[in-house]
Design a protein around this motif. Structure first.
Motif, PDB file in Angstrom:
ATOM      1  N   LEU A  12       8.301 -12.276 -15.274  1.00 58.31           N
ATOM      2  CA  LEU A  12       7.479 -11.147 -14.769  1.00 58.31           C
ATOM      3  C   LEU A  12       8.899  -9.911 -15.017  1.00 58.31           C
ATOM      4  N   THR A  13       9.896  -9.694 -13.724  1.00 55.14           N
ATOM      5  CA  THR A  13      10.362  -8.729 -13.877  1.00 55.14           C
ATOM      6  C   THR A  13      11.350  -9.282 -14.739  1.00 55.14           C
ATOM      7  N   GLY A  47      -2.996  -0.302 -11.398  1.00 58.81           N
ATOM      8  CA  GLY A  47      -2.842  -0.868 -12.478  1.00 58.81           C
ATOM      9  C   GLY A  47      -2.818   1.012 -13.386  1.00 58.81           C
ATOM     10  N   THR A  98       7.837  -0.007  -0.578  1.00 58.53           N
ATOM     11  CA  THR A  98       8.836   0.912  -1.749  1.00 58.53           C
ATOM     12  C   THR A  98      10.231   1.046  -1.230  1.00 58.53           C
ATOM     13  N   LEU A 113      -5.257   3.710  -5.760  1.00 57.34           N
ATOM     14  CA  LEU A 113      -4.169   2.778  -6.536  1.00 57.34           C
ATOM     15  C   LEU A 113      -2.969   1.528  -6.128  1.00 57.34           C
ATOM     16  N   TRP A 114      -3.669   1.653  -4.684  1.00 60.56           N
ATOM     17  CA  TRP A 114      -3.229   0.065  -4.248  1.00 60.56           C
ATOM     18  C   TRP A 114      -4.061  -0.923  -3.959  1.00 60.56           C
ATOM     19  N   SER A 168      11.372  -4.576  -3.837  1.00 63.57           N
ATOM     20  CA  SER A 168      10.782  -4.603  -3.625  1.00 63.57           C
ATOM     21  C   SER A 168       9.728  -4.793  -4.978  1.00 63.57           C
ATOM     22  N   LEU A 169      10.632  -4.807  -6.381  1.00 65.09           N
ATOM     23  CA  LEU A 169       9.992  -5.141  -7.764  1.00 65.09           C
ATOM     24  C   LEU A 169       9.499  -6.990  -6.863  1.00 65.09           C
ATOM     25  N   ASN A 211       6.231  -5.887  -4.249  1.00 62.83           N
ATOM     26  CA  ASN A 211       5.478  -5.823  -5.242  1.00 62.83           C
ATOM     27  C   ASN A 211       4.430  -7.223  -6.147  1.00 62.83           C
ATOM     28  N   ILE A 212       5.449  -7.669  -6.618  1.00 62.19           N
ATOM     29  CA  ILE A 212       4.619  -8.352  -7.831  1.00 62.19           C
ATOM     30  C   ILE A 212       4.223  -9.615  -6.659  1.00 62.19           C
ATOM     31  N   ARG A 253       2.656  -9.318  -4.526  1.00 67.16           N
ATOM     32  CA  ARG A 253       1.470  -8.781  -3.429  1.00 67.16           C
ATOM     33  C   ARG A 253       0.060  -8.512  -4.331  1.00 67.16           C
ATOM     34  N   GLU A 254       0.965  -7.978  -5.588  1.00 73.46           N
ATOM     35  CA  GLU A 254      -0.685  -7.982  -6.564  1.00 73.46           C
ATOM     36  C   GLU A 254      -0.875  -9.030  -7.459  1.00 73.46           C
ATOM     37  N   LYS A 255      -0.287  -9.649  -7.300  1.00 74.13           N
ATOM     38  CA  LYS A 255      -0.157 -10.685  -8.373  1.00 74.13           C
ATOM     39  C   LYS A 255      -0.148 -12.703  -8.145  1.00 74.13           C
TER      40      LYS A 255
END
Lengths: 412, 412
Positions: B39-40, B210, B402, B203-204, B19-20, B23-24, B26-28
């Motif tokens: 990053l992770t 952030g 998540t 939030l999402w 999920s890490l 999510n990365i 998804r966001e970046k």
DNA sequence: CTTAATTAAATTTAATTATAAACTATTTGG
DNA sequence: CCAAATAGTTTATAATTAAATTTAATTAAG
């Protein structure tokens, strides 16, 4: 950054399991390896190997054999309470209370150092150091076996830096408590607001044990709350979460020391009750207090009001009931905002116990929106006057027993 | 049970890292494997192997090659937005708004179904089903590619069971929304209070991205708040956290629909503003509204008040300012309790934008206790009227992205 | 007594996963 | 065209948990 997602690693995995086992031993001990495995869902080998490490580090000891119900007798494990000790400190407006406890929270020593009427940065810091030193001097316990000093301090505290940002009752700003204590004594030091410390104490040892979401209210000269959510102490972004003393409940009410009007504190704090009684007496209301204070209004204190109320004095009774009603309104606001499962009340005013509690619970029952909210448990702290000091101890235990899951991914 | 300690395991470790990475991306995203590793702090092979799985599951796709600054060009990864879609639904008092989005939160379809003046359990449930069905009928997207339906519902919602416990504006109790939708459509269904859904949406996708601790305020017929703490949505013990519409700020104030006196809602909600203006007009105050409503007070609405205020109507301007002042007091209480880093305002009243915001921020600046508290950011929602529906989408995404860290130890 | 059943704990072996190191592939800049 | 840099993969290794097995101790039944 959505959710504080952690990177999974072997280290993390192990540290999670280690603190899981450690906490089970702390809470449920004496306990056998087999029982730990059952409760944690860890496999026997995992438990055995981690326990072996804990035994080697002398954090845990094998005690005795338990009862068998057919089969090999289990070897029971407990924390090695002789190995580690903690100092907890409660810095109030009049004095500093310090306790020395075992790692399981049993109090071994107690000390109270008075603070001068007019504290300065220097007198306060030296009193703090003095408090620790006197405890150390007064015990045979090896200094090396004391793992940390927890401090619960009234006012606004920066818990990250360990600084008392503003202590209203002492009129002091930016006291670097953590830095000074760490330099003088070579131990872990944690500083926290008193209400928040108290709530952590209730979580670890008191009436919050087993409750994952509750609020602890510290009623004294001010009114502060510590919020525990999902089993974790919540700080807020700028360390002013829980400052419910300055929750406005009467927008046109009396002026508060903070400059606003109608803060909860002007109705339900210790001084507010005293002031109210004094005022009524000045207006000619008769009261048992006249005798108790020998006619001198300056002698009116919270304790005397409580005493008079117990003796049936109607002025004092209504004063306490009124305070309870306002407190009830404040707590209902809190329930409608944070919706804790339980509210624990501690600090000076809590000594007025049932008289005020009755009024509080009634008000909440009357005003809360839903049935479960109406039934929010409101109970007294387990530790009375020691609540903050015990909380200060819990600050250190939290540090010790909680795997530092802080290896967050850098950028998320 | 102190802290919800988790058992570390291989599964957990892997799911955390998956999920890490997810999510990365998804966001970046678009983002290269190498960048993810950086990053992770995961190692390149770990990233590669997890990405391989995600590629196989078609959750992630390789897009194109990025720019090189000397070296092999990075293969950029993004979410496969064609593969998964989400339905988000906002059940208000007058209508049901439904949106269909990609997994990245881009809105594909929009639908609004009006609710009858007098809803019953049956009409509401059939309207809900109808809303989903019409979206499904109206798109070529394969039903199997829609992973879930999120629902944001006003009133008190039991998010665990997916039941609308009490919907004050519809006068309905215990509607089993989740059950009904799950039976009809074979998808994940999540139901949540509208304010809380909204905060998850911010939030999402929105102005809470952030920020690890913020509060989202939904001002409409009522006033509800969603609290995000440590990057997680907080529910409270009985699903009434954030019911700040019923925060008492004037203990002797006007009676609220809930039976108490002086609730924030009686001062700062949409209807409160309308009522106030009407009352003043009945008392003979002149206003541009007289023209706009053709003399019929029943035609006064929030929109018209805002319009008149923009045109300089002083009655409307002061009404909005007054509402903002009360709201400011309520938010200051919130700051002193929860101390969020940011407060995001959405819902109907937020359309009155700057006029009311000015007054809110000024009040907070005036009344908050400390400098950082005074500077608490107060901003408008990113999604305006779609805020709750977007939040409903986020409910599903939170479920998907998540790692279900819910394998808690049984007994602790 | 003896034996079977039960429980506790330790040990061995296997499986899972991240990590480290080495390596291949690609691109840029001189 | 070569050196340097960056991206990504392969291989081998280490750190763990998981599963199965073994040993030990004890109780209870016969």
């Amino acid at each position: 950054m959505v959710k504080n997602l952690l990177r999974g690693s072997f280290k993390l995995m192990k540290s999670m399991n280690r603190s899981l086992i450690l906490n089970i031993i702390r809470e449920k001990g004496p306990i056998s390896r087999a029982e730990i495995a059952k409760l944690t869902k860890l496999t026997p080998p995992t438990v055995s190997s981690l326990v072996k490490e804990l035994l080697q580090a002398e954090i845990v000891i094998e005690r005795n054999l338990g009862e068998s119900s057919g089969g090999r007798k289990p070897t029971l494990l407990t924390l090695n309470s002789k190995m580690f000790h903690v100092i907890g400190m409660d810095i109030g407006s009049q004095n500093i209370k310090t306790i020395l406890t075992t790692i399981t929270g049993s109090i071994i020593k107690h000390s109270i150092v008075p603070l001068p009427a007019e504290s300065t940065r220097e007198t306060l810091l030296s009193a703090i150091i003095q408090s620790v030193q006197s405890i150390l001097d007064d015990t045979e316990i090896d200094e090396e076996k004391i793992v940390g000093i927890g401090v619960g301090m009234h006012g606004i505290v920066d818990a990250n830096q360990g600084i008392s940002v503003f202590a209203p009752n002492l009129h002091l700003h930016n006291i670097p408590i953590k830095e000074v204590l760490e330099e003088k004594f070579n131990m872990i030091v944690k500083v926290e607001n008193d209400g928040r410390a108290m709530s952590l104490g209730e979580l670890w040892f008191g009436n919050g044990a087993g409750i994952d979401s509750f609020v602890c209210i510290n009623v004294g000269r001010g009114i502060g709350a510590g919020i525990i959510m999902n089993g974790k102490l919540y700080h807020g972004s700028h360390f002013i979460s829980g400052e419910i003393g300055h929750m406005v409940i009467d927008i046109d009410g009396p002026k508060c020391t903070c400059g606003n009007y109608g803060c909860l504190q002007t109705f339900a704090s210790g001084p507010a009750i005293v002031d109210r009684v004094k005022k009524e007496m000045r207006l000619g209301q008769s009261s048992l207090l006249s005798q108790l204070t020998e006619g001198n209004l300056d002698n009116v204190t919270g304790e005397l009001i409580y005493k008079a109320a117990l003796d049936g004095d109607s002025l004092c009774r209504t004063a306490l009931q009124q305070a309870g009603r306002y407190m009830g309104v404040g707590l209902t606001n809190l329930i409608h905002t944070v919706n804790p499962r339980r509210i624990i009340i501690g600090g000076g005013v809590s000594n007025a116990g049932d008289l005020i509690m009755e009024s509080i619970t009634q008000t909440v029952k009357q005003r809360a929106l839903t049935q479960p909210a109406k039934e929010t448990e409101i109970i007294l702290s387990k530790f009375g006057d020691d609540a903050t000091a015990m909380g200060a101890v819990a600050l250190i235990l939290a540090e010790l027993f909680t795997s530092r899951n802080t290896e967050t991914a850098s950028a998320l």
